[in-house]
Design a protein around this motif. Structure first.
Motif, short mmCIF file in Angstrom:
data_model
loop_
_atom_site.label_atom_id
_atom_site.label_comp_id
_atom_site.label_asym_id
_atom_site.label_seq_id
_atom_site.Cartn_x
_atom_site.Cartn_y
_atom_site.Cartn_z
N ALA A 25 49.02 -59.51 -24.05
CA ALA A 25 49.89 -57.96 -24.62
C ALA A 25 49.25 -57.78 -25.53
CB ALA A 25 51.22 -58.22 -23.81
N ASP A 26 49.00 -58.43 -26.74
CA ASP A 26 48.88 -58.21 -28.18
C ASP A 26 47.42 -57.76 -28.08
OD1 ASP A 26 49.50 -58.59 -31.49
OD2 ASP A 26 47.84 -60.05 -30.97
N PHE B 95 48.59 -53.01 -20.39
CA PHE B 95 48.99 -54.29 -20.78
C PHE B 95 50.84 -52.85 -20.97
CE2 PHE B 95 52.15 -52.43 -25.13
CZ PHE B 95 51.75 -52.31 -25.71
N SER B 96 50.86 -52.50 -20.40
CA SER B 96 52.46 -52.24 -19.66
C SER B 96 52.49 -52.63 -18.57
CB SER B 96 52.13 -50.53 -19.24
OG SER B 96 52.30 -49.71 -20.38
N ASP C 299 46.18 -49.42 -21.16
CA ASP C 299 47.59 -49.03 -21.74
C ASP C 299 48.26 -49.49 -20.25
OD1 ASP C 299 46.58 -48.52 -24.08
OD2 ASP C 299 46.73 -45.79 -23.29
N SER D 78 51.67 -56.20 -18.62
CA SER D 78 51.68 -57.02 -19.49
C SER D 78 53.45 -57.36 -19.56
CB SER D 78 51.11 -57.85 -20.26
OG SER D 78 49.82 -57.67 -19.81
N ILE D 79 53.94 -56.33 -20.62
CA ILE D 79 54.99 -55.90 -20.91
C ILE D 79 56.25 -56.03 -20.01
CG2 ILE D 79 56.89 -54.86 -22.40
CD1 ILE D 79 54.84 -56.16 -23.82
N ASN E 224 46.50 -54.97 -27.01
CA ASN E 224 47.30 -54.19 -28.35
C ASN E 224 46.67 -53.57 -29.28
OD1 ASN E 224 48.72 -51.72 -28.73
ND2 ASN E 224 50.20 -53.01 -29.67
N SER F 47 50.43 -48.94 -25.52
CA SER F 47 49.85 -50.01 -26.60
C SER F 47 49.79 -48.28 -27.65
CB SER F 47 48.66 -49.69 -26.50
OG SER F 47 47.98 -48.58 -25.31
N VAL G 37 56.57 -52.92 -30.69
CA VAL G 37 56.42 -53.06 -29.23
C VAL G 37 57.70 -54.42 -29.15
CG1 VAL G 37 56.00 -54.97 -27.01
CG2 VAL G 37 53.86 -53.50 -28.05
#
Length: 359
Positions: free
Chosen positions: A213-214, A141-142, A138, A144-145, A217, A83, A63
């Motif tokens: 996010a981690d 996760f996106s 996913d 969060s990034i 993942n 992810s 990431v």
């Protein structure tokens, strides 16, 4: 002269480095001798498996993702964050069954709690296919990034004193991240998140977003099993023995709760071999492996059979009852006839006696 002075300073630096290395070496060697080196100390053990010393390996995600643009937008703004989840390896076995899988055992692997995994499976009828859950994972996760990016952009605007973040177009960008600060402000956390008067709330929020996010993942869905059903083991992967977590045999939820109907219908229509395996190995556990429509047909057939059987039994009972009633009525009629004839005889004899007396 300038050149000579430069060379003398360079030589002085080299001499200082050499003396520093020698002093450090002397200090380490004498400290080791106090601990028994080299007589009692065997030195650092040499092993082929680093996990024997350091334990389980860590799952190392990438990431942001590696630069591999496929269009102009990705070439300018970078790849969409994806992810790098832990892979699941499915396998079929005549002994273990058809829905077995294993994952590599990492220190930072994350599972859902048993109660949450059970609730998701029962309320959303999720059996083997976890694609929808992985899409949600996913997506979160996106998001969060991207949220971390806007948080960092919001912090970066503090360094540009000529930019007023509350003017257009900046206000549209900071509104994507300021909502979290507004919530924390109303909760009274903003005033407490300081370090010697310096606000550290943005650092904390960035850290929390990174932890989320981690965790996403490294999240693994274990459906149709519960996470607690995993068994530690070792498997050869690419010729190398690795620690894994195995999920196999019959999931516990399929024993305590009905198996999803779509899955049972799939077995019955497209994979009868799975149905035969389940029936032959787990048929004694009183589990319904047939789809609901087949079970309904069987139930209706049994009910019709019972209804027809009960109708025949009722007809037989009616026949027996009618025969019994007929016999009883015949007996009663005979008794009434006998009584009536007896009364007639008595009356006739009394009449004759009376006539004889009159004559």
């Amino acid at each position: 002269m300038f050149k000579g002075g430069t060379m003398s300073l360079e030589s002085l630096g080299i001499n200082l480095r050499i003396k520093l290395v020698l002093a450090t070496s002397w200090f380490i060697e004498n400290t080791a001798k106090l601990l028994g080196y080299p007589k009692t100390s065997q030195g650092m053990p040499i092993v082929n498996d680093p996990n024997a010393i350091y334990g389980l390996p860590l799952h190392q995600p990438r990431v942001p993702p590696s630069p591999d643009p496929t269009n102009m937008l990705e070439a300018i703004f970078g790849n969409v964050p994806k992810s790098s989840a832990i892979d699941k390896f499915y396998y079929e076995s005549a002994r273990d069954g058809y829905y077995n899988f294993y994952i590599e055992h990492y220190k930072n692997v994350i599972f859902l709690p048993d109660w949450l995994s059970k609730w998701i499976q029962l309320h959303f009828t999720i059996g083997v296919d976890t694609a929808s859950l992985e899409i949600i994972r996913d997506t979160l996760f996106s998001l969060s990034i991207y949220f971390m990016f806007f948080l960092q952009f919001r912090t970066m605007l503090y360094y540009f004193i000529t930019i007023n973040p509350y003017t257009r177009p900046w206000i549209y960008l900071i509104s994507l991240s300021d909502w979290i600060y507004d919530i924390l402000f109303h909760l009274g956390i903003t005033r407490r998140a300081t370090f010697f008067g310096f606000p550290i709330l943005s650092i904390i929020v960035n850290g929390v977003a990174g932890v989320i996010a981690d965790a996403l993942n490294h999240l693994v869905f274990t459906m149709p099993f519960l996470p607690s059903e995993g068994q530690a083991g070792r498997v050869l992967i690419d010729g190398v023995p690795k620690d894994v977590i195995m999920f196999r045999y019959l999931p516990s939820l399929w024993f305590s709760h009905p198996i999803p109907d779509k899955l049972r219908e799939f077995w019955y229509v497209q994979r009868p071999d799975i149905y035969k395996f389940m029936k032959s190995n787990y048929g004694h556990l009183d589990i319904d492996f047939l789809p609901n429509k087949i079970l309904r047909q069987i139930y209706e057939s049994e009910q019709n059979h019972l209804h027809s059987k009960s109708l025949v039994d009722n007809v037989e009972k009616i026949k027996i009852l009618s025969t019994h009633v007929f016999c009883n009525s015949t007996i009663l009629l005979q008794e009434w006839g006998n009584t009536l004839s007896y009364k007639q005889d008595v009356l006739l004899s009394s009449f004759l006696e009376h006539n004889d007396k009159l004559i």
